[in-house]
Each structure stands twice: as structure tokens, then as C-alpha cells.
Design a protein around this motif. Sequence first.
Motif, PDB file in Angstrom:
ATOM      1  N   THR A 137       5.830   5.856   5.564  1.00  0.00           N
ATOM      2  CA  THR A 137       5.018   4.640   5.528  1.00  0.00           C
ATOM      3  C   THR A 137       3.548   5.036   5.568  1.00  0.00           C
ATOM      4  OG1 THR A 137       6.708   3.372   6.687  1.00  0.00           O
ATOM      5  CG2 THR A 137       4.454   2.509   6.766  1.00  0.00           C
ATOM      6  N   ILE A 138       2.764   4.434   4.681  1.00  0.00           N
ATOM      7  CA  ILE A 138       1.322   4.641   4.672  1.00  0.00           C
ATOM      8  C   ILE A 138       0.655   3.328   5.066  1.00  0.00           C
ATOM      9  CG2 ILE A 138      -0.699   5.303   3.292  1.00  0.00           C
ATOM     10  CD1 ILE A 138       1.443   7.557   3.659  1.00  0.00           C
ATOM     11  N   CYS A 139      -0.268   3.378   6.005  1.00  0.00           N
ATOM     12  CA  CYS A 139      -1.050   2.197   6.371  1.00  0.00           C
ATOM     13  C   CYS A 139      -2.391   2.272   5.649  1.00  0.00           C
ATOM     14  CB  CYS A 139      -1.261   2.128   7.877  1.00  0.00           C
ATOM     15  SG  CYS A 139      -2.271   0.708   8.369  1.00  0.00           S
ATOM     16  N   ILE A 140      -2.681   1.265   4.832  1.00  0.00           N
ATOM     17  CA  ILE A 140      -3.974   1.179   4.131  1.00  0.00           C
ATOM     18  C   ILE A 140      -4.826   0.135   4.836  1.00  0.00           C
ATOM     19  CG2 ILE A 140      -5.156   0.780   1.939  1.00  0.00           C
ATOM     20  CD1 ILE A 140      -2.530   1.325   0.488  1.00  0.00           C
ATOM     21  N   ASP A 141      -6.042   0.551   5.188  1.00  0.00           N
ATOM     22  CA  ASP A 141      -6.938  -0.328   5.954  1.00  0.00           C
ATOM     23  C   ASP A 141      -8.227  -0.576   5.178  1.00  0.00           C
ATOM     24  OD1 ASP A 141      -8.288  -1.690   7.996  1.00  0.00           O
ATOM     25  OD2 ASP A 141      -9.062   0.187   8.842  1.00  0.00           O
ATOM     26  N   PRO A 142      -8.297  -1.700   4.444  1.00  0.00           N
ATOM     27  CA  PRO A 142      -9.549  -2.033   3.748  1.00  0.00           C
ATOM     28  C   PRO A 142     -10.581  -2.533   4.775  1.00  0.00           C
ATOM     29  CG  PRO A 142      -7.668  -3.370   2.965  1.00  0.00           C
ATOM     30  CD  PRO A 142      -7.274  -2.757   4.259  1.00  0.00           C
ATOM     31  N   GLY A 143     -11.675  -1.802   4.913  1.00  0.00           N
ATOM     32  CA  GLY A 143     -12.625  -2.070   5.996  1.00  0.00           C
ATOM     33  C   GLY A 143     -13.379  -3.390   5.866  1.00  0.00           C
ATOM     34  N   VAL A 157     -15.174  -3.975  -2.867  1.00  0.00           N
ATOM     35  CA  VAL A 157     -14.746  -2.695  -3.455  1.00  0.00           C
ATOM     36  C   VAL A 157     -13.504  -2.161  -2.748  1.00  0.00           C
ATOM     37  CG1 VAL A 157     -15.355  -0.247  -3.712  1.00  0.00           C
ATOM     38  CG2 VAL A 157     -16.997  -2.023  -4.385  1.00  0.00           C
ATOM     39  N   VAL A 158     -13.547  -2.118  -1.400  1.00  0.00           N
ATOM     40  CA  VAL A 158     -12.423  -1.496  -0.699  1.00  0.00           C
ATOM     41  C   VAL A 158     -11.170  -2.381  -0.747  1.00  0.00           C
ATOM     42  CG1 VAL A 158     -13.926  -0.101   0.765  1.00  0.00           C
ATOM     43  CG2 VAL A 158     -13.075  -2.297   1.637  1.00  0.00           C
ATOM     44  N   TRP A 159     -11.350  -3.692  -0.858  1.00  0.00           N
ATOM     45  CA  TRP A 159     -10.186  -4.582  -0.994  1.00  0.00           C
ATOM     46  C   TRP A 159      -9.479  -4.334  -2.331  1.00  0.00           C
ATOM     47  CZ3 TRP A 159      -6.759  -7.170   1.517  1.00  0.00           C
ATOM     48  CH2 TRP A 159      -5.991  -8.138   0.876  1.00  0.00           C
ATOM     49  N   VAL A 160     -10.255  -4.231  -3.402  1.00  0.00           N
ATOM     50  CA  VAL A 160      -9.656  -4.010  -4.728  1.00  0.00           C
ATOM     51  C   VAL A 160      -9.016  -2.623  -4.796  1.00  0.00           C
ATOM     52  CG1 VAL A 160     -10.126  -3.829  -7.208  1.00  0.00           C
ATOM     53  CG2 VAL A 160     -11.230  -5.632  -5.859  1.00  0.00           C
ATOM     54  N   VAL A 161      -9.733  -1.603  -4.311  1.00  0.00           N
ATOM     55  CA  VAL A 161      -9.178  -0.238  -4.348  1.00  0.00           C
ATOM     56  C   VAL A 161      -7.912  -0.161  -3.484  1.00  0.00           C
ATOM     57  CG1 VAL A 161      -9.594   2.170  -3.664  1.00  0.00           C
ATOM     58  CG2 VAL A 161     -11.364   0.896  -4.896  1.00  0.00           C
ATOM     59  N   ALA A 162      -7.912  -0.821  -2.321  1.00  0.00           N
ATOM     60  CA  ALA A 162      -6.741  -0.800  -1.433  1.00  0.00           C
ATOM     61  C   ALA A 162      -5.508  -1.356  -2.137  1.00  0.00           C
ATOM     62  CB  ALA A 162      -7.027  -1.601  -0.159  1.00  0.00           C
ATOM     63  N   ASN A 163      -5.690  -2.443  -2.871  1.00  0.00           N
ATOM     64  CA  ASN A 163      -4.543  -3.050  -3.556  1.00  0.00           C
ATOM     65  C   ASN A 163      -4.056  -2.194  -4.715  1.00  0.00           C
ATOM     66  OD1 ASN A 163      -3.700  -5.849  -2.439  1.00  0.00           O
ATOM     67  ND2 ASN A 163      -5.922  -5.769  -2.219  1.00  0.00           N
ATOM     68  N   LYS A 164      -4.980  -1.556  -5.429  1.00  0.00           N
ATOM     69  CA  LYS A 164      -4.581  -0.620  -6.491  1.00  0.00           C
ATOM     70  C   LYS A 164      -3.821   0.575  -5.892  1.00  0.00           C
ATOM     71  CE  LYS A 164      -8.467  -1.602  -9.665  1.00  0.00           C
ATOM     72  NZ  LYS A 164      -7.730  -2.002 -10.869  1.00  0.00           N
ATOM     73  N   LEU A 165      -4.318   1.086  -4.763  1.00  0.00           N
ATOM     74  CA  LEU A 165      -3.661   2.217  -4.100  1.00  0.00           C
ATOM     75  C   LEU A 165      -2.261   1.828  -3.632  1.00  0.00           C
ATOM     76  CD1 LEU A 165      -3.624   5.045  -2.786  1.00  0.00           C
ATOM     77  CD2 LEU A 165      -4.869   4.058  -0.840  1.00  0.00           C
ATOM     78  N   GLY A 222       7.178   5.700  -4.306  1.00  0.00           N
ATOM     79  CA  GLY A 222       8.284   5.685  -3.348  1.00  0.00           C
ATOM     80  C   GLY A 222       7.917   5.495  -1.894  1.00  0.00           C
ATOM     81  N   TYR A 223       6.632   5.269  -1.610  1.00  0.00           N
ATOM     82  CA  TYR A 223       6.218   5.049  -0.218  1.00  0.00           C
ATOM     83  C   TYR A 223       6.440   3.600   0.185  1.00  0.00           C
ATOM     84  CZ  TYR A 223       3.541   9.429  -0.500  1.00  0.00           C
ATOM     85  OH  TYR A 223       3.159  10.733  -0.654  1.00  0.00           O
ATOM     86  N   ARG A 224       6.583   3.379   1.512  1.00  0.00           N
ATOM     87  CA  ARG A 224       6.456   2.041   2.068  1.00  0.00           C
ATOM     88  C   ARG A 224       4.983   1.901   2.467  1.00  0.00           C
ATOM     89  NH1 ARG A 224       7.491  -1.427   6.646  1.00  0.00           N
ATOM     90  NH2 ARG A 224       7.112   0.200   8.205  1.00  0.00           N
ATOM     91  N   VAL A 225       4.400   0.753   2.180  1.00  0.00           N
ATOM     92  CA  VAL A 225       2.969   0.552   2.456  1.00  0.00           C
ATOM     93  C   VAL A 225       2.780  -0.673   3.342  1.00  0.00           C
ATOM     94  CG1 VAL A 225       0.717   0.013   1.430  1.00  0.00           C
ATOM     95  CG2 VAL A 225       2.239   1.648   0.292  1.00  0.00           C
ATOM     96  N   VAL A 226       1.981  -0.526   4.387  1.00  0.00           N
ATOM     97  CA  VAL A 226       1.550  -1.692   5.159  1.00  0.00           C
ATOM     98  C   VAL A 226       0.027  -1.778   5.045  1.00  0.00           C
ATOM     99  CG1 VAL A 226       3.478  -1.692   6.793  1.00  0.00           C
ATOM    100  CG2 VAL A 226       1.419  -0.388   7.334  1.00  0.00           C
ATOM    101  N   MET A 227      -0.462  -3.020   5.013  1.00  0.00           N
ATOM    102  CA  MET A 227      -1.905  -3.255   4.920  1.00  0.00           C
ATOM    103  C   MET A 227      -2.365  -3.916   6.221  1.00  0.00           C
ATOM    104  SD  MET A 227      -3.118  -2.811   1.507  1.00  0.00           S
ATOM    105  CE  MET A 227      -4.024  -4.232   0.874  1.00  0.00           C
ATOM    106  N   THR A 228      -3.612  -3.673   6.577  1.00  0.00           N
ATOM    107  CA  THR A 228      -4.151  -4.260   7.810  1.00  0.00           C
ATOM    108  C   THR A 228      -4.718  -5.657   7.584  1.00  0.00           C
ATOM    109  OG1 THR A 228      -6.290  -3.235   7.413  1.00  0.00           O
ATOM    110  CG2 THR A 228      -4.727  -2.006   8.788  1.00  0.00           C
ATOM    111  N   LYS A 229      -4.817  -6.063   6.315  1.00  0.00           N
ATOM    112  CA  LYS A 229      -5.355  -7.390   5.968  1.00  0.00           C
ATOM    113  C   LYS A 229      -4.488  -7.999   4.875  1.00  0.00           C
ATOM    114  CE  LYS A 229      -9.714  -7.628   4.767  1.00  0.00           C
ATOM    115  NZ  LYS A 229     -10.985  -7.198   4.122  1.00  0.00           N
ATOM    116  N   THR A 230      -4.428  -9.334   4.835  1.00  0.00           N
ATOM    117  CA  THR A 230      -3.690  -9.993   3.755  1.00  0.00           C
ATOM    118  C   THR A 230      -4.611 -10.775   2.831  1.00  0.00           C
ATOM    119  OG1 THR A 230      -3.265 -11.871   5.218  1.00  0.00           O
ATOM    120  CG2 THR A 230      -1.557 -10.195   5.094  1.00  0.00           C
ATOM    121  N   ALA A 231      -5.902 -10.838   3.152  1.00  0.00           N
ATOM    122  CA  ALA A 231      -6.869 -11.523   2.283  1.00  0.00           C
ATOM    123  C   ALA A 231      -8.215 -10.813   2.408  1.00  0.00           C
ATOM    124  CB  ALA A 231      -7.008 -12.984   2.679  1.00  0.00           C
TER     125      ALA A 231
END
Length: 219
Positions: free
Chosen positions: A18-24, A43-51, A59-68
Motif C-alpha cells: 500500500t502506498i499513501c499519497i499525500d497531496p499537500g 499542481v500536487v492534487w493533479v499529480v497525486a491523482n495521476k500517480l 498493482g499497488y493499493r493506494v490510499v490518499m489523504t484527501k478526497t477533494a
Amino acid sequence: MWDGSARLRADSTSPTPTICIDPGHPSEVGRGASGKHTTEIHVVWVVANKLKTILEKRGYRVVMTKTAEEQFVRNRARAEVANHAHAALMVRLHCDSGSESGIAVFVPEKQGVSEGVRGPTTEVIASSIRMGKVFHAALVKSLAGSLADRGLRPDAASRVGARQGALTGSVFSHVPVVLVEICVLSSPHDERFIITDSGKNAVARALANAVDAAVLKHD
Ligand SMILES: [Zn+2]
């Protein structure tokens, strides 16, 4: 470019990392940097979603720290999302301002104190440094010719890190953590690059390669 998903599927005995992506931002430290034409939050929101899309394909599971994009989340709560998910790595995405130009990676190299809590543990520091080295090398290799390499730096070299000893997101992290300053938005060169969709795609691909390197190849 090698196919990370093949590696993940081939090793069926290991659980899916699992990778946690945190758009600041926005957070208790504010809304972050702005350029002439775009903002750090965007910028970081768009890049986070592309990543996220690339990592899930690999094949990774991804969790994000924000939903909007405009969601306010404190940095402590961001670390707690990664902890709760037992993330193999937390990737925090930011953009800088200042007189420099290029991409930088920050890792905790010593403990700090935030809200009366001391952290991270020496194990988290050691794994963040070990994975951070591999992550940084793969990241700048993928972006050579597009963004200058500002290096792998200790948390304490950042403004908040200098005050606390480590960044808040590191203090509360129970998992390995890296913070990427994708570019310097006050640099006209960097802003011209990151404002384009192709620039954001290149950074997202480079980040995915860096995750592969850090998570799959660091031992
Ligand atoms: Zn920031």
C-alpha cells in the motif's frame, strides 16, 4: 521503463504493498506556494491523482489523504491515514517557493517534537533514509533534462523541520515517509514545465518509478 506490475504479480507470496499519497495543503501551515499562473494545491492534487492511477495499474493499493482538492487536512491527520493503512511508504507532495529551481526530496534524519509528541521512531528514520536514497536517485534519473536535482535533504533543512526537529508529517508517521518538493513555483522555468499536462505526467511517471525502486528494490 520496466513493468513494475509484473514484478508485483510474479511475487504472489507478498501482500500487495500500500502506498499513501499525500497531496499537500490546505493544512494548519496554510495554502502553500503560488506561481504566476498556478498554485501548489492544484499542481500536487493533479499529480497525486495521476500517480494514483499509474500505481494502481502497476498493482499497488493506494490510499490518499484527501478526497477533494480544497479539503483541509491537518498534517498530523495525514500521517495517521498512512499509519492506519500500514503503508509501505508515504509520499508527500509539495511545491516550493524561493530562489532555487528543481526537485528535492526530504526525509526525517532525527526525531522532532510536535503537539508534545516525539517522533518518528529510530526504525522509521532508518527506513525513511534507506528508501529515500533509492527513491531520490530514481526520481531525478527519470526527470533528467526537465527538472534540476536539488538533492536529498533532511527534514530539519525545511522551515517547520528546523523549528521542530522534524516535519509534523514525519513526527506522527509510523511508516517510512518521503516529502517531495516537485518544483519551485517562483522559478519561471519550473512553472512553465509543471503548468503543462505533459510536465505533470512526466513527474507522476517519475514518482511511480521512484516508488517502485524504493518499495521493490531497496533491500
Ligand atoms: Zn507545501
